[in-house]
Design an enzyme around this catalytic site. Structure first.
Site, PDB file in Angstrom:
ATOM      1  CE  LYS A  80      -4.525   0.833   0.576  1.00  0.00           C
ATOM      2  NZ  LYS A  80      -5.662   0.066   0.094  1.00  0.00           N
ATOM      3  N   GLY A 180     -26.588   0.758   1.170  1.00  0.00           N
ATOM      4  CA  GLY A 180     -25.774   1.335   0.098  1.00  0.00           C
ATOM      5  C   GLY A 180     -26.201   0.811  -1.255  1.00  0.00           C
ATOM      6  N   GLY A 182     -24.884   1.971  -4.144  1.00  0.00           N
ATOM      7  CA  GLY A 182     -23.876   2.529  -5.046  1.00  0.00           C
ATOM      8  C   GLY A 182     -23.436   1.496  -6.074  1.00  0.00           C
ATOM      9  CG  HIS A 183     -19.974   2.278  -8.482  1.00  0.00           C
ATOM     10  ND1 HIS A 183     -19.761   3.444  -7.799  1.00  0.00           N
ATOM     11  CD2 HIS A 183     -19.957   2.587  -9.789  1.00  0.00           C
ATOM     12  CE1 HIS A 183     -19.608   4.430  -8.666  1.00  0.00           C
ATOM     13  NE2 HIS A 183     -19.738   3.940  -9.880  1.00  0.00           N
ATOM     14  CB  VAL A 184     -20.583  -2.959  -4.493  1.00  0.00           C
ATOM     15  CG1 VAL A 184     -20.740  -4.423  -4.116  1.00  0.00           C
ATOM     16  CG2 VAL A 184     -19.142  -2.657  -4.876  1.00  0.00           C
ATOM     17  CE1 TYR A 186     -29.561  -0.717 -10.535  1.00  0.00           C
ATOM     18  CE2 TYR A 186     -27.654  -1.659 -11.656  1.00  0.00           C
ATOM     19  CZ  TYR A 186     -28.979  -1.293 -11.667  1.00  0.00           C
ATOM     20  OH  TYR A 186     -29.734  -1.511 -12.782  1.00  0.00           O
TER      21      TYR A 186
HETATM   22  P1  NAD Z   1     -20.104   3.759  -3.875  1.00  0.00           P
HETATM   23  O1  NAD Z   1     -19.540   5.059  -3.405  1.00  0.00           O
HETATM   24  O2  NAD Z   1     -20.428   3.594  -5.318  1.00  0.00           O
HETATM   25  O3  NAD Z   1     -21.429   3.409  -3.069  1.00  0.00           O
HETATM   26  C1  NAD Z   1     -21.572   3.640  -1.697  1.00  0.00           C
HETATM   27  C2  NAD Z   1     -22.996   4.089  -1.470  1.00  0.00           C
HETATM   28  O4  NAD Z   1     -23.201   4.210  -0.076  1.00  0.00           O
HETATM   29  C3  NAD Z   1     -23.317   5.446  -2.089  1.00  0.00           C
HETATM   30  O5  NAD Z   1     -24.467   5.327  -2.900  1.00  0.00           O
HETATM   31  C4  NAD Z   1     -23.552   6.351  -0.879  1.00  0.00           C
HETATM   32  O6  NAD Z   1     -24.530   7.338  -1.117  1.00  0.00           O
HETATM   33  C5  NAD Z   1     -24.029   5.337   0.146  1.00  0.00           C
HETATM   34  N1  NAD Z   1     -23.902   5.782   1.529  1.00  0.00           N
HETATM   35  C6  NAD Z   1     -22.945   6.564   2.083  1.00  0.00           C
HETATM   36  N2  NAD Z   1     -23.206   6.760   3.378  1.00  0.00           N
HETATM   37  C7  NAD Z   1     -24.346   6.065   3.658  1.00  0.00           C
HETATM   38  C8  NAD Z   1     -25.120   5.876   4.826  1.00  0.00           C
HETATM   39  N3  NAD Z   1     -24.806   6.445   5.984  1.00  0.00           N
HETATM   40  N4  NAD Z   1     -26.209   5.085   4.749  1.00  0.00           N
HETATM   41  C9  NAD Z   1     -26.562   4.515   3.590  1.00  0.00           C
HETATM   42  N5  NAD Z   1     -25.881   4.676   2.447  1.00  0.00           N
HETATM   43  C10 NAD Z   1     -24.783   5.437   2.487  1.00  0.00           C
HETATM   44  O7  NAD Z   1     -19.065   2.652  -3.381  1.00  0.00           O
HETATM   45  P2  NAD Z   1     -18.951   1.152  -3.897  1.00  0.00           P
HETATM   46  O8  NAD Z   1     -17.907   1.073  -4.932  1.00  0.00           O
HETATM   47  O9  NAD Z   1     -20.320   0.615  -4.172  1.00  0.00           O
HETATM   48  O10 NAD Z   1     -18.346   0.430  -2.603  1.00  0.00           O
HETATM   49  C11 NAD Z   1     -19.170   0.166  -1.473  1.00  0.00           C
HETATM   50  C12 NAD Z   1     -18.296  -0.401  -0.351  1.00  0.00           C
HETATM   51  O11 NAD Z   1     -17.665  -1.599  -0.790  1.00  0.00           O
HETATM   52  C13 NAD Z   1     -17.174   0.513   0.114  1.00  0.00           C
HETATM   53  O12 NAD Z   1     -16.962   0.305   1.486  1.00  0.00           O
HETATM   54  C14 NAD Z   1     -15.977  -0.001  -0.652  1.00  0.00           C
HETATM   55  O13 NAD Z   1     -14.762   0.296   0.017  1.00  0.00           O
HETATM   56  C15 NAD Z   1     -16.248  -1.479  -0.657  1.00  0.00           C
HETATM   57  N6  NAD Z   1     -15.607  -2.204  -1.772  1.00  0.00           N
HETATM   58  C16 NAD Z   1     -15.879  -1.857  -3.053  1.00  0.00           C
HETATM   59  C17 NAD Z   1     -15.285  -2.546  -4.085  1.00  0.00           C
HETATM   60  C18 NAD Z   1     -15.595  -2.206  -5.528  1.00  0.00           C
HETATM   61  O14 NAD Z   1     -15.258  -3.002  -6.403  1.00  0.00           O
HETATM   62  N7  NAD Z   1     -16.209  -1.068  -5.812  1.00  0.00           N
HETATM   63  C19 NAD Z   1     -14.400  -3.614  -3.814  1.00  0.00           C
HETATM   64  C20 NAD Z   1     -14.148  -3.965  -2.479  1.00  0.00           C
HETATM   65  C21 NAD Z   1     -14.770  -3.238  -1.466  1.00  0.00           C
END
Ligand code: NAD
Length: 365
Positions: A80, A180, A182-184, A186
């Site tokens: 990291k 949540g 978001g990306h994951v 959904y």
């Molecule tokens: P993202 O930012 O696309 O989605 C996160 C969502 O959480 C957003 O829509 C945001 O509005 C919502 N949010 C924030 N605070 C909130 C709350 N208090 N209550 C409810 N919703 C809330 O992020 P992502 O890429 O979907 O990742 C989600 C989680 O998974 C993160 O913790 C990330 O570190 C982890 N993660 C993601 C990946 C990946 O491939 N994207 C891989 C490993 C881990």
């Protein structure tokens, strides 16, 4: 603070302190362990209050990457890097490129990617100085958004957890509360809905909630009420530290299994969740799909192969649960045990000394 003592405590191979007068760069690259392969892990930019705070963070995060890659069965080590500064005000092209030049000096022992405070666009500047970067749009091998692969791995992880806790991995009619959208979140809801799960969804962004409600027939929940939902599975896919003293007594689920990083506020919450009889899918095991997707860039997998590999999270989690049962330890400790076992085995093989004792059950070898 003796740096060598810290390196010994965390088990680090190499820590590089980087300084560039012209751009003002102050960064630290930590290579935790390269037994299994090059150390991969993102670059984080954060307004650390001191170099000591930055050092502890990079040591902790890089150690976590070693375990994540080891449990996922990838030929990768853990690393990291952190840039000290406020990403909103201090980030410049010159600073990112200077960091990239330091990454390049390591000749591929460390491979970087985006992380908190650093965007995919920022990584393009790093890529100008070094090829040892993943998640680059302009790279011919770029694997794109890892979220669908992460979600797919989480979906299989939820199935494994339901098999362990409920006796079946069929998700039709299983009530799942997703935090949540978001990306994951959904993509996870899409996979869950396809199997007939009954989804509750929350997000602080109402539009994202509406989309999941309309497309997958989910029930909307206010953000703070998600912990009280009576359900089989709580799937945190937003924030870290959601398993804490306040939320623990409210949870009405039987399984916690979601994508968010660092779900346990502290290790002791992993003990507490276990004591409450709730099965916790260790975050770095169930969300390894993102790392698998990034790894696909290095070894040249296509998206379908990456998804197939992410499906393996099902078996990996079952192994973790078996170790936890056999050794009577919480699941987060069982995951560490599985990771350490793989590392020990690889080290012994490198040294030509044969196999270590199996962990708890023959299924883990
Ligand atoms: P993202 O930012 O696309 O989605 C996160 C969502 O959480 C957003 O829509 C945001 O509005 C919502 N949010 C924030 N605070 C909130 C709350 N208090 N209550 C409810 N919703 C809330 O992020 P992502 O890429 O979907 O990742 C989600 C989680 O998974 C993160 O913790 C990330 O570190 C982890 N993660 C993601 C990946 C990946 O491939 N994207 C891989 C490993 C881990």
């Amino acid at each position: 603070m003796d740096i060598f003592d810290l390196m010994q405590d965390y088990g680090h191979e190499q820590v590089v302190f980087c300084h560039d007068e012209e751009s003002g760069l102050k960064s630290i690259i930590a290579i935790h362990d390269t037994t299994l392969g090059p150390a991969l892990g993102g670059t984080r930019m954060w307004p650390y209050r001191s170099a000591q705070e930055a050092l502890i963070d990079v040591l902790r995060l890089s150690e976590g990457m070693t375990y994540k890659a080891a449990v996922a069965g990838l030929e990768l080590g853990g690393g990291k890097s952190v840039i000290i500064g406020d990403p909103k005000t201090d980030k410049t092209e010159a600073l990112l490129r200077a960091h990239g030049r330091f990454v390049d000096t390591l000749g591929g022992r460390y491979i970087t990617a985006e992380d908190v405070g650093i965007s995919v666009d920022d990584m393009e500047y790093v890529y100008q100085e070094t090829r040892h970067v993943t998640g680059i749009r302009s790279s011919p091998r770029g694997s794109g958004d890892p979220s669908p692969v992460t979600a797919y791995g989480v979906y299989w992880g939820i199935k494994a957890s339901c098999r362990q806790k409920l006796g079946s991995d069929d998700l039709s009619g299983v009530r799942i509360a997703v935090q949540g959208a978001g990306h994951v979140g959904y993509h996870l809801c899409e996979d869950l809905a396809a199997e007939g799960a009954v989804i509750s969804i929350t997000d602080i962004d109402q539009e994202r909630v509406n989309r999941v409600v309309e497309e997958f027939g989910a029930t909307p929940i206010a953000p703070d009420d998600i912990y009280d939902v009576d359900c089989e599975v709580f799937a945190p896919c937003a924030l870290g530290a959601v398993i804490n003293d306040q939320t623990l007594r409210r949870l009405r689920c039987r399984v916690v299994a979601g994508a968010a990083n660092n779900q346990l506020a502290e290790d002791r919450h992993g003990d507490a969740v276990d004591a409450r009889g709730i099965l916790y899918a260790p975050d770095y095991v169930i969300n390894a799909g993102g790392l698998i997707s990034v790894y696909s860039e290095i070894v040249g997998y296509d998206a379908e192969t990456a998804k197939e590999k992410a499906r393996g999270i099902y078996e990996t989690l079952l192994k973790v649960y078996r170790i936890a049962e056999d050794d009577a330890i919480p699941t987060y400790r069982a995951a560490e045990r599985l990771a350490r076992h793989r590392l020990r085995k690889a080290r012994l093989q490198k040294a030509g000394a044969g196999q270590p004792e199996p962990v708890a059950t023959p299924a883990t070898t």
